[in-house]
Write a protein that holds these residues in place. Sequence first.
Motif, short mmCIF file in Angstrom:
data_model
loop_
_atom_site.label_atom_id
_atom_site.label_comp_id
_atom_site.label_asym_id
_atom_site.label_seq_id
_atom_site.Cartn_x
_atom_site.Cartn_y
_atom_site.Cartn_z
N LEU A 181 -18.73 131.55 -62.26
CA LEU A 181 -20.28 131.76 -61.97
C LEU A 181 -20.96 130.91 -63.02
CD1 LEU A 181 -20.29 135.71 -61.36
CD2 LEU A 181 -19.97 133.97 -59.76
N ASP A 182 -21.99 130.06 -62.62
CA ASP A 182 -22.73 129.40 -63.61
C ASP A 182 -24.07 129.51 -63.06
OD1 ASP A 182 -20.77 127.81 -65.28
OD2 ASP A 182 -19.97 127.61 -63.28
N GLN A 183 -24.97 129.89 -64.11
CA GLN A 183 -26.49 129.88 -63.77
C GLN A 183 -27.18 129.48 -65.12
OE1 GLN A 183 -27.53 129.97 -60.77
NE2 GLN A 183 -29.85 130.95 -60.69
N ASN A 184 -28.00 128.75 -64.95
CA ASN A 184 -28.91 128.50 -66.06
C ASN A 184 -28.14 128.25 -67.40
OD1 ASN A 184 -31.33 128.59 -64.59
ND2 ASN A 184 -31.50 130.96 -64.45
N GLY A 185 -27.17 127.68 -67.38
CA GLY A 185 -26.36 127.33 -68.58
C GLY A 185 -25.40 128.46 -68.89
N ARG A 186 -25.45 129.65 -68.38
CA ARG A 186 -24.57 130.72 -68.51
C ARG A 186 -23.23 130.76 -67.62
NH1 ARG A 186 -27.61 135.06 -70.89
NH2 ARG A 186 -29.42 134.08 -71.87
N HIS A 187 -22.38 131.23 -68.20
CA HIS A 187 -21.03 131.01 -67.39
C HIS A 187 -20.03 132.22 -67.65
CE1 HIS A 187 -16.68 129.63 -66.97
NE2 HIS A 187 -17.26 129.41 -65.94
N VAL A 188 -19.46 132.92 -66.47
CA VAL A 188 -18.56 133.97 -66.72
C VAL A 188 -17.48 133.54 -65.48
CG1 VAL A 188 -20.00 135.57 -67.58
CG2 VAL A 188 -19.59 135.44 -65.27
N ARG A 189 -16.48 134.17 -65.75
CA ARG A 189 -15.09 134.35 -64.73
C ARG A 189 -14.94 135.51 -64.28
NH1 ARG A 189 -10.12 130.80 -65.56
NH2 ARG A 189 -10.38 130.35 -63.77
N GLU A 190 -15.50 135.75 -62.90
CA GLU A 190 -15.60 137.06 -62.47
C GLU A 190 -14.17 137.39 -61.58
OE1 GLU A 190 -18.46 140.33 -60.10
OE2 GLU A 190 -18.69 138.16 -59.90
N VAL A 226 -19.60 136.57 -46.50
CA VAL A 226 -18.39 136.89 -46.61
C VAL A 226 -18.24 137.93 -47.66
CG1 VAL A 226 -16.16 136.18 -47.48
CG2 VAL A 226 -17.23 134.98 -45.54
N ALA A 227 -17.56 139.11 -47.38
CA ALA A 227 -17.48 139.88 -48.72
C ALA A 227 -16.09 140.00 -49.52
CB ALA A 227 -17.57 141.45 -48.06
N THR A 228 -16.30 140.14 -50.78
CA THR A 228 -15.17 140.22 -51.63
C THR A 228 -15.46 141.50 -52.57
OG1 THR A 228 -16.24 139.01 -53.28
CG2 THR A 228 -14.84 137.72 -51.83
N THR A 229 -14.35 142.05 -53.22
CA THR A 229 -14.38 143.15 -53.79
C THR A 229 -14.39 142.44 -55.42
OG1 THR A 229 -13.52 144.50 -52.33
CG2 THR A 229 -13.59 145.25 -54.76
N SER A 230 -15.24 142.84 -56.26
CA SER A 230 -15.52 142.53 -57.72
C SER A 230 -14.58 143.63 -58.46
CB SER A 230 -16.74 142.41 -58.32
OG SER A 230 -16.54 142.25 -59.77
N LEU A 231 -13.50 143.31 -58.95
CA LEU A 231 -12.49 144.32 -59.88
C LEU A 231 -13.36 144.79 -60.96
CD1 LEU A 231 -9.15 142.71 -59.03
CD2 LEU A 231 -10.26 144.55 -57.89
N ASP A 232 -14.17 143.49 -61.42
CA ASP A 232 -14.88 144.07 -62.93
C ASP A 232 -16.10 144.95 -62.50
OD1 ASP A 232 -13.17 142.07 -64.28
OD2 ASP A 232 -14.40 140.40 -63.60
N THR A 233 -16.64 144.86 -61.57
CA THR A 233 -17.78 145.81 -61.28
C THR A 233 -17.39 147.08 -60.16
OG1 THR A 233 -18.64 144.57 -59.39
CG2 THR A 233 -19.28 143.97 -61.52
N GLN A 234 -16.37 146.94 -59.51
CA GLN A 234 -15.59 147.79 -58.78
C GLN A 234 -16.73 147.82 -57.53
OE1 GLN A 234 -14.62 151.25 -61.00
NE2 GLN A 234 -12.44 150.66 -60.73
N SER A 235 -17.12 146.83 -56.89
CA SER A 235 -18.11 146.99 -56.03
C SER A 235 -18.09 145.96 -54.89
CB SER A 235 -19.62 146.88 -56.58
OG SER A 235 -19.79 145.81 -57.28
#
Length: 420
Positions: A271-280, A220-229
């Motif tokens: 998004l969570d990976q190896n203790g890193r977390h962001v909200r895209e 499934v495809a989404t558009t990241s508004l943060d990366t514009q991709s």
Amino acid sequence: MSDSRAKASTLHRSRGRPAATSPGRLRSPARPGAVARQVLVAGLIAGSLFAAGCQSLPRTPFSYEQLRAASPDIRMDFAGPAGRNRYIAALAAAYRSRRDSTFDLLALSGGGADGAYGAGVLAGWSDRGDRPEFEVVTGVSSGALMAPFAFIGRDGDAELRRAFTDGRASNLLQPRWAMALYGPGLYRQRPLRQLITSAVTDEVIEAVAARHRLGARLFVATTSLDTQSQVIWDMGALAAGGGPDRRERFIAILLASASIPGIFPPVLIDLDQNGRHVRELHADGRTTANFFVAPERVLLDRTLLGSSSLPGHIWVVVNGSPEPRFAVTSLTGVSVAARGLDAMMKASTRINLIAAAEFAGSNDLALSVTMIPASIIGASLDFDRERAMQLFDAGREAAASGQAWAPYPARSMHTGEFTP
């Protein structure tokens, strides 16, 4: 390749755009209310963007490096080799999973309410008895909502029909009124989330996981508004990965893919990976492509499917029509905005079709397309139940009679002429 073409030959008997249903049912112009709604929406988008230009909801800032570090393997953005390599590995697994002599990929486009046509095509194809078992299914926007049910096979047809025709979708557009001035989106997100949640049950998630374990792949495809991709999500891997929140995350991605910018609020995906977390922040997948058969950055890669030719078939369901439609446009901001947005989406779909044809040709794959006949006026924001049932029946009858599909490129499918 010959096996694939033979399997599809019965679907390619008629030339030109098929009349999907009886002339008296869908050849009439779109209802005035539907046209007015789409025109009004275009104007409200511009107005709300202007009025809310100074309004901003707080977000925790992060760098692109932090985003990459927090991205799980199911998220592929193709900015570097890692995403491409994961996608190629997934495609190879899908190829190995085939149970017959061909590799079948189904791509489902966006289209809003017009997605009822694609749901009908899948049901009619099942009725006809020659619907393939797809090794790969991709979906964008409303096509993303259809994709899990197409992926699990004929068992998903009944829920697809209910989702588009039982009246639930008629309540999707609930205005946010004054709240639209304090955040993005003219309409409330909750009705769309509720529709997805009611359809995507734990049983559906487990059925998706079961097919993934056999090697088939659902993207499934989404558009990241943060990366514009464009971001492509491996939904089968998400379902098969387990975890107490897999259904919630699955629903959030589908919701994001169908959240038209300016119409519905975008979706923050954790998004969570190896203790890193962001909200895209993610929005409608068709902002970057109305459908996809492969990621944008690898479409021209002739080695994507390996050094040997891969016998197979790409099937594209266009929930709409890319044909330009003639109309004398009123010289108002609202009308100009509405016509401009519609022209933009039609052009995007035509470009996507050309890219799909190039990809198919490069990899020795057959390509067939079905789309709403030009005699039916598209109305992607008209979720009226009666119209949805008519669209569903049009798609079902076309597929059941073997007239839905045509090889692409085909002169009859895109003439370059205006539709009156």
